[in-house]
Scaffold this motif. Sequence first.
Motif, PDB file in Angstrom:
ATOM      1  N   ARG A 145      19.536  -0.709 -11.356  1.00 39.23           N
ATOM      2  CA  ARG A 145      18.819   0.492 -11.537  1.00 39.23           C
ATOM      3  C   ARG A 145      17.405   0.746 -11.412  1.00 39.23           C
ATOM      4  NH1 ARG A 145      23.062   1.796 -16.388  1.00 39.23           N
ATOM      5  NH2 ARG A 145      24.562   2.249 -15.036  1.00 39.23           N
ATOM      6  N   GLU A 146      16.695  -0.868 -11.621  1.00 41.33           N
ATOM      7  CA  GLU A 146      15.517  -0.858 -11.582  1.00 41.33           C
ATOM      8  C   GLU A 146      15.159  -0.875  -9.900  1.00 41.33           C
ATOM      9  OE1 GLU A 146      13.922  -4.408 -13.182  1.00 41.33           O
ATOM     10  OE2 GLU A 146      14.944  -3.970 -15.255  1.00 41.33           O
ATOM     11  N   VAL A 147      16.053  -1.472  -9.221  1.00 45.44           N
ATOM     12  CA  VAL A 147      15.645  -1.557  -7.701  1.00 45.44           C
ATOM     13  C   VAL A 147      15.839  -0.127  -7.240  1.00 45.44           C
ATOM     14  CG1 VAL A 147      16.521  -2.514  -5.511  1.00 45.44           C
ATOM     15  CG2 VAL A 147      16.221  -4.074  -7.481  1.00 45.44           C
ATOM     16  N   ALA A 148      16.739   0.778  -7.782  1.00 48.56           N
ATOM     17  CA  ALA A 148      16.900   1.907  -7.195  1.00 48.56           C
ATOM     18  C   ALA A 148      15.832   2.947  -7.465  1.00 48.56           C
ATOM     19  CB  ALA A 148      18.356   2.563  -7.804  1.00 48.56           C
ATOM     20  N   LEU A 203       9.740   5.408  -2.401  1.00 47.66           N
ATOM     21  CA  LEU A 203       9.193   4.703  -1.179  1.00 47.66           C
ATOM     22  C   LEU A 203       9.263   5.777   0.121  1.00 47.66           C
ATOM     23  CD1 LEU A 203      10.798   1.238  -0.857  1.00 47.66           C
ATOM     24  CD2 LEU A 203       8.543   1.799  -1.429  1.00 47.66           C
ATOM     25  N   SER A 204       8.245   5.671   0.980  1.00 44.98           N
ATOM     26  CA  SER A 204       8.304   6.482   2.071  1.00 44.98           C
ATOM     27  C   SER A 204       8.635   5.620   3.286  1.00 44.98           C
ATOM     28  CB  SER A 204       7.156   7.028   2.396  1.00 44.98           C
ATOM     29  OG  SER A 204       6.822   7.698   3.535  1.00 44.98           O
ATOM     30  N   VAL A 205       9.536   5.339   3.685  1.00 40.25           N
ATOM     31  CA  VAL A 205      10.195   4.169   4.418  1.00 40.25           C
ATOM     32  C   VAL A 205      10.051   4.881   6.141  1.00 40.25           C
ATOM     33  CG1 VAL A 205      12.083   2.688   5.472  1.00 40.25           C
ATOM     34  CG2 VAL A 205      11.555   3.529   3.053  1.00 40.25           C
ATOM     35  N   THR A 206       9.377   4.195   7.014  1.00 35.91           N
ATOM     36  CA  THR A 206       9.286   4.664   8.307  1.00 35.91           C
ATOM     37  C   THR A 206       9.620   3.555   9.185  1.00 35.91           C
ATOM     38  OG1 THR A 206       7.385   5.850   7.800  1.00 35.91           O
ATOM     39  CG2 THR A 206       7.588   5.329  10.066  1.00 35.91           C
ATOM     40  N   VAL A 207      10.318   3.644  10.253  1.00 34.26           N
ATOM     41  CA  VAL A 207      10.956   2.780  11.145  1.00 34.26           C
ATOM     42  C   VAL A 207       9.971   2.987  12.462  1.00 34.26           C
ATOM     43  CG1 VAL A 207      12.638   1.784  12.346  1.00 34.26           C
ATOM     44  CG2 VAL A 207      13.071   1.979   9.975  1.00 34.26           C
ATOM     45  N   LYS A 208       9.533   2.128  13.234  1.00 30.70           N
ATOM     46  CA  LYS A 208       9.040   2.492  14.495  1.00 30.70           C
ATOM     47  C   LYS A 208       9.999   1.793  15.606  1.00 30.70           C
ATOM     48  CE  LYS A 208       4.376   2.116  12.662  1.00 30.70           C
ATOM     49  NZ  LYS A 208       3.072   1.284  12.627  1.00 30.70           N
ATOM     50  N   ALA A 247      19.470  -3.638   9.638  1.00 30.44           N
ATOM     51  CA  ALA A 247      18.429  -4.555   9.615  1.00 30.44           C
ATOM     52  C   ALA A 247      17.174  -4.129   9.714  1.00 30.44           C
ATOM     53  CB  ALA A 247      18.471  -5.834  10.567  1.00 30.44           C
ATOM     54  N   ASP A 248      16.810  -3.374  10.497  1.00 27.30           N
ATOM     55  CA  ASP A 248      15.546  -2.625  10.960  1.00 27.30           C
ATOM     56  C   ASP A 248      15.205  -1.871   9.614  1.00 27.30           C
ATOM     57  OD1 ASP A 248      15.526  -3.486  13.437  1.00 27.30           O
ATOM     58  OD2 ASP A 248      16.428  -1.532  14.256  1.00 27.30           O
ATOM     59  N   VAL A 249      16.104  -1.257   9.020  1.00 21.33           N
ATOM     60  CA  VAL A 249      15.669  -0.431   7.802  1.00 21.33           C
ATOM     61  C   VAL A 249      15.548  -1.217   6.465  1.00 21.33           C
ATOM     62  CG1 VAL A 249      16.861   1.235   6.043  1.00 21.33           C
ATOM     63  CG2 VAL A 249      17.248   1.561   8.463  1.00 21.33           C
ATOM     64  N   ALA A 250      16.028  -2.572   6.450  1.00 18.56           N
ATOM     65  CA  ALA A 250      15.838  -3.336   5.628  1.00 18.56           C
ATOM     66  C   ALA A 250      14.414  -3.757   5.583  1.00 18.56           C
ATOM     67  CB  ALA A 250      16.946  -4.515   5.380  1.00 18.56           C
ATOM     68  N   ASP A 251      14.146  -4.306   6.802  1.00 16.44           N
ATOM     69  CA  ASP A 251      12.632  -4.772   7.272  1.00 16.44           C
ATOM     70  C   ASP A 251      11.766  -3.746   6.830  1.00 16.44           C
ATOM     71  OD1 ASP A 251      13.835  -7.238   7.762  1.00 16.44           O
ATOM     72  OD2 ASP A 251      13.732  -6.520   9.830  1.00 16.44           O
ATOM     73  N   ALA A 252      11.849  -2.382   7.038  1.00 17.89           N
ATOM     74  CA  ALA A 252      11.070  -1.417   6.942  1.00 17.89           C
ATOM     75  C   ALA A 252      11.018  -1.039   5.418  1.00 17.89           C
ATOM     76  CB  ALA A 252      11.320  -0.071   7.519  1.00 17.89           C
ATOM     77  N   VAL A 253      11.721  -1.307   4.541  1.00 19.04           N
ATOM     78  CA  VAL A 253      11.717  -1.111   3.204  1.00 19.04           C
ATOM     79  C   VAL A 253      10.810  -2.181   2.717  1.00 19.04           C
ATOM     80  CG1 VAL A 253      12.990  -1.317   0.964  1.00 19.04           C
ATOM     81  CG2 VAL A 253      13.828   0.187   2.702  1.00 19.04           C
ATOM     82  N   LYS A 254      10.957  -3.253   3.060  1.00 16.08           N
ATOM     83  CA  LYS A 254      10.144  -4.387   2.476  1.00 16.08           C
ATOM     84  C   LYS A 254       8.614  -4.384   3.093  1.00 16.08           C
ATOM     85  CE  LYS A 254       9.764  -9.149   2.181  1.00 16.08           C
ATOM     86  NZ  LYS A 254      10.579 -10.438   2.146  1.00 16.08           N
ATOM     87  N   ALA A 266       7.372  -1.176   3.512  1.00 19.87           N
ATOM     88  CA  ALA A 266       6.599  -0.264   2.820  1.00 19.87           C
ATOM     89  C   ALA A 266       6.491  -0.681   1.265  1.00 19.87           C
ATOM     90  CB  ALA A 266       7.507   0.896   2.938  1.00 19.87           C
ATOM     91  N   GLY A 267       6.563  -1.911   0.930  1.00 22.53           N
ATOM     92  CA  GLY A 267       6.154  -2.417  -0.420  1.00 22.53           C
ATOM     93  C   GLY A 267       7.462  -2.245  -1.390  1.00 22.53           C
ATOM     94  N   GLY A 268       8.576  -2.248  -0.786  1.00 17.61           N
ATOM     95  CA  GLY A 268       9.731  -2.085  -1.547  1.00 17.61           C
ATOM     96  C   GLY A 268      10.404  -3.572  -1.977  1.00 17.61           C
TER      97      GLY A 268
END
Length: 149
Positions: free
Chosen positions: A66-69, A75-80, A97-104, A106-108
Amino acid sequence: MKLILTADVPNLGAPGDVVEVKDGYGRNFLLPRKLAIVATRGAEKQVAAIQRAQKARQIRDLGHAREVAEQLGGLSVTVKAKAAGDTGRLFGSVTAADVADAVKAAGGPALDRRAVEVPGQIKTLGTHSVTVRLHPEVTRELAVSVVAT
């Protein structure tokens, strides 16, 4: 057929679980995709290593999920994407994998790519919705913006 799972298999079990499945399912699906290994005495040692690796990257409990959620909610996630045509279609597609990298980026939190569920394929620019399954009881919808570089 008695097998030891090496990856998370929906409706069957988690890595390290010893399961009993029908011979055809094990021989034709699980074993060729390296989702399981045959349960032998020597494989018991591998089970411990698999479970240690899983615990290192797993969400600890429901409260932690729940904390991670909550962290994902702000977060504002942007994939280039590498390149897009004139109509806004990508030459490739955006993967989990692209989304997971973008979350990280973005500071997530660091997410396992298998926790990210991309509906179909993301092949256009714009905002898309993906689901992050953090725990069997906790899922989070995440808006992902795809932009061209």
